[in-house]
Write a protein that holds these residues in place. Structure first.
Motif, PDB file in Angstrom:
ATOM      1  N   ILE A 200     -65.686  45.388 -29.671  1.00 17.00           N
ATOM      2  CA  ILE A 200     -65.775  46.731 -29.087  1.00 17.00           C
ATOM      3  C   ILE A 200     -64.753  46.983 -27.988  1.00 17.00           C
ATOM      4  O   ILE A 200     -64.513  48.133 -27.631  1.00 17.00           O
ATOM      5  CB  ILE A 200     -67.193  47.028 -28.550  1.00 17.00           C
ATOM      6  N   ASP A 201     -64.152  45.915 -27.444  1.00 13.32           N
ATOM      7  CA  ASP A 201     -63.200  46.079 -26.341  1.00 13.32           C
ATOM      8  C   ASP A 201     -61.773  45.657 -26.692  1.00 13.32           C
ATOM      9  O   ASP A 201     -60.806  46.385 -26.406  1.00 13.32           O
ATOM     10  CB  ASP A 201     -63.653  45.276 -25.114  1.00 13.32           C
ATOM     11  N   PRO A 203     -59.689  45.544 -29.196  1.00 11.69           N
ATOM     12  CA  PRO A 203     -58.693  46.382 -29.880  1.00 11.69           C
ATOM     13  C   PRO A 203     -58.340  47.674 -29.134  1.00 11.69           C
ATOM     14  O   PRO A 203     -57.495  48.438 -29.590  1.00 11.69           O
ATOM     15  CB  PRO A 203     -59.376  46.719 -31.217  1.00 11.69           C
ATOM     16  N   PHE A 204     -58.987  47.913 -27.986  1.00 13.06           N
ATOM     17  CA  PHE A 204     -58.828  49.201 -27.312  1.00 13.06           C
ATOM     18  C   PHE A 204     -58.281  49.014 -25.891  1.00 13.06           C
ATOM     19  O   PHE A 204     -58.237  47.908 -25.352  1.00 13.06           O
ATOM     20  CB  PHE A 204     -60.166  49.948 -27.297  1.00 13.06           C
ATOM     21  N   GLU A 205     -57.918  50.119 -25.281  1.00  5.23           N
ATOM     22  CA  GLU A 205     -57.236  50.063 -23.989  1.00  5.23           C
ATOM     23  C   GLU A 205     -58.174  49.728 -22.837  1.00  5.23           C
ATOM     24  O   GLU A 205     -57.814  48.978 -21.929  1.00  5.23           O
ATOM     25  CB  GLU A 205     -56.541  51.402 -23.715  1.00  5.23           C
ATOM     26  N   ARG A 206     -59.393  50.295 -22.852  1.00  6.59           N
ATOM     27  CA  ARG A 206     -60.308  50.127 -21.715  1.00  6.59           C
ATOM     28  C   ARG A 206     -61.479  49.219 -22.072  1.00  6.59           C
ATOM     29  O   ARG A 206     -62.009  49.269 -23.178  1.00  6.59           O
ATOM     30  CB  ARG A 206     -60.843  51.481 -21.248  1.00  6.59           C
ATOM     31  N   SER A 207     -61.900  48.439 -21.089  1.00  4.19           N
ATOM     32  CA  SER A 207     -63.073  47.584 -21.244  1.00  4.19           C
ATOM     33  C   SER A 207     -64.341  48.379 -20.958  1.00  4.19           C
ATOM     34  O   SER A 207     -64.395  49.163 -20.000  1.00  4.19           O
ATOM     35  CB  SER A 207     -63.012  46.399 -20.269  1.00  4.19           C
ATOM     36  N   LEU A 208     -65.360  48.176 -21.768  1.00  5.33           N
ATOM     37  CA  LEU A 208     -66.667  48.788 -21.534  1.00  5.33           C
ATOM     38  C   LEU A 208     -67.734  47.734 -21.221  1.00  5.33           C
ATOM     39  O   LEU A 208     -68.708  48.025 -20.527  1.00  5.33           O
ATOM     40  CB  LEU A 208     -67.100  49.595 -22.762  1.00  5.33           C
ATOM     41  N   LEU A 209     -67.553  46.536 -21.751  1.00  7.78           N
ATOM     42  CA  LEU A 209     -68.535  45.469 -21.556  1.00  7.78           C
ATOM     43  C   LEU A 209     -68.040  44.528 -20.459  1.00  7.78           C
ATOM     44  O   LEU A 209     -67.013  43.862 -20.607  1.00  7.78           O
ATOM     45  CB  LEU A 209     -68.738  44.706 -22.871  1.00  7.78           C
ATOM     46  N   HIS A 210     -68.774  44.507 -19.335  1.00  8.06           N
ATOM     47  CA  HIS A 210     -68.325  43.763 -18.153  1.00  8.06           C
ATOM     48  C   HIS A 210     -69.277  42.628 -17.806  1.00  8.06           C
ATOM     49  O   HIS A 210     -70.495  42.759 -17.948  1.00  8.06           O
ATOM     50  CB  HIS A 210     -68.230  44.708 -16.949  1.00  8.06           C
ATOM     51  N   THR A 211     -68.700  41.528 -17.326  1.00  8.62           N
ATOM     52  CA  THR A 211     -69.469  40.393 -16.823  1.00  8.62           C
ATOM     53  C   THR A 211     -69.597  40.515 -15.314  1.00  8.62           C
ATOM     54  O   THR A 211     -68.595  40.696 -14.609  1.00  8.62           O
ATOM     55  CB  THR A 211     -68.765  39.065 -17.159  1.00  8.62           C
ATOM     56  N   ILE A 212     -70.824  40.437 -14.818  1.00 13.06           N
ATOM     57  CA  ILE A 212     -71.081  40.448 -13.377  1.00 13.06           C
ATOM     58  C   ILE A 212     -71.447  39.023 -12.984  1.00 13.06           C
ATOM     59  O   ILE A 212     -72.542  38.551 -13.305  1.00 13.06           O
ATOM     60  CB  ILE A 212     -72.222  41.418 -13.003  1.00 13.06           C
ATOM     61  N   ARG A 213     -70.544  38.350 -12.352  1.00 10.93           N
ATOM     62  CA  ARG A 213     -70.714  36.934 -12.057  1.00 10.93           C
ATOM     63  C   ARG A 213     -72.037  36.645 -11.346  1.00 10.93           C
ATOM     64  O   ARG A 213     -72.372  37.267 -10.338  1.00 10.93           O
ATOM     65  CB  ARG A 213     -69.559  36.419 -11.192  1.00 10.93           C
TER      66      ARG A 213
END
Length: 229
Positions: A200-201, A203-213
């Motif tokens: 989902i991320d 192949p595209f320019e912006r990240s939507l799925l983020h890891t919060i340490r």
């Protein structure tokens, strides 16, 4: 969709478990009335598939106990085709009834209808920036491109999308996507997140799925460029 199956015929229960899991459902099993009642009362499910004839406690008794505290949708299963049994189940609060033997496709359709009814206030089309998710059609698209997901990947994406902007811990994700007895020491969640992110991320320019340490994961549009965290 989180489903509880209370069925003492193990072959039937395991068949339903396999079929529903392949459809992306999270499925828990109980093989007798005592365990079934405990799970139905103490855990939250989207729908319960409840056999009538059970050792320890019959389905009608479980249904009465459940209806005193919860409105979880219930489909009752029985080998008896008597009208009286069906009427009794419906009067006691069952939402639907199936007589054995039954078609798995029919059961699945009835389960989906009940959960849609229970979530009538919830949209079946979710959007996170340019990511579009069709919960009924089980499809995901981004920038007009179809994203091919496995059943578990779609279930994971749906959980994150329903709670977009909310940080979900590994434990919460594991319970919602897998099962309540999930061993949080394994890396199943991390592996699933990594695979989902590549689809989902990447192949595209912006990240939507983020890891919060140290906290978990969140699905939201921050305007960030794609990363590999």
């Amino acid at each position: 969709m989180k489903v509880l199956i209370v069925e003492d015929e193990r072959k039937t229960a395991e068949y339903l478990h396999q079929g529903l899991t392949e459809q992306g459902c999270t499925v828990d099993l109980a093989f007798d009335g005592i365990d079934g009642q405990h799970m139905a009362l103490h855990y939250d499910f989207d729908v319960i598939v409840l056999d009538v004839m059970l050792p320890g406690l019959d389905g009608f008794s479980i249904l009465k106990s459940l209806r005193s505290v919860k409105n979880t949708p219930v489909i009752m299963l029985t080998a008896r085709d008597g009208v009286a049994d069906r009427v009794r189940g419906l009067q006691d609060g069952a939402d639907d009834y199936l007589v054995k033997p039954f078609s798995f496709i029919e059961l699945l359709a009835r389960l989906q209808a009940l959960t849609r009814r229970g979530r009538s206030h919830e949209s079946t089309l979710l959007r996170v920036s340019d990511l579009h998710i069709d919960l009924i059609g089980r499809k995901a698209m981004r920038q007009g491109q179809r994203i091919d997901l496995t059943a578990k990947e779609f279930a994971l994406l749906a959980v994150l999308a329903r709670r977009q902007g909310e940080i979900l811990s590994k434990t919460v994700i594991a319970e919602l996507v897998w099962d309540m007895n999930f061993d949080s020491n394994t890396n199943v969640v991390e592996v699933a997140i990594k695979r989902l992110r590549t689809k989902i991320d990447a192949p595209f320019e912006r990240s939507l799925l983020h890891t919060i340490r140290g906290m978990g994961y969140v699905l939201e549009d921050r305007g960030d460029v794609v990363t590999t965290d």
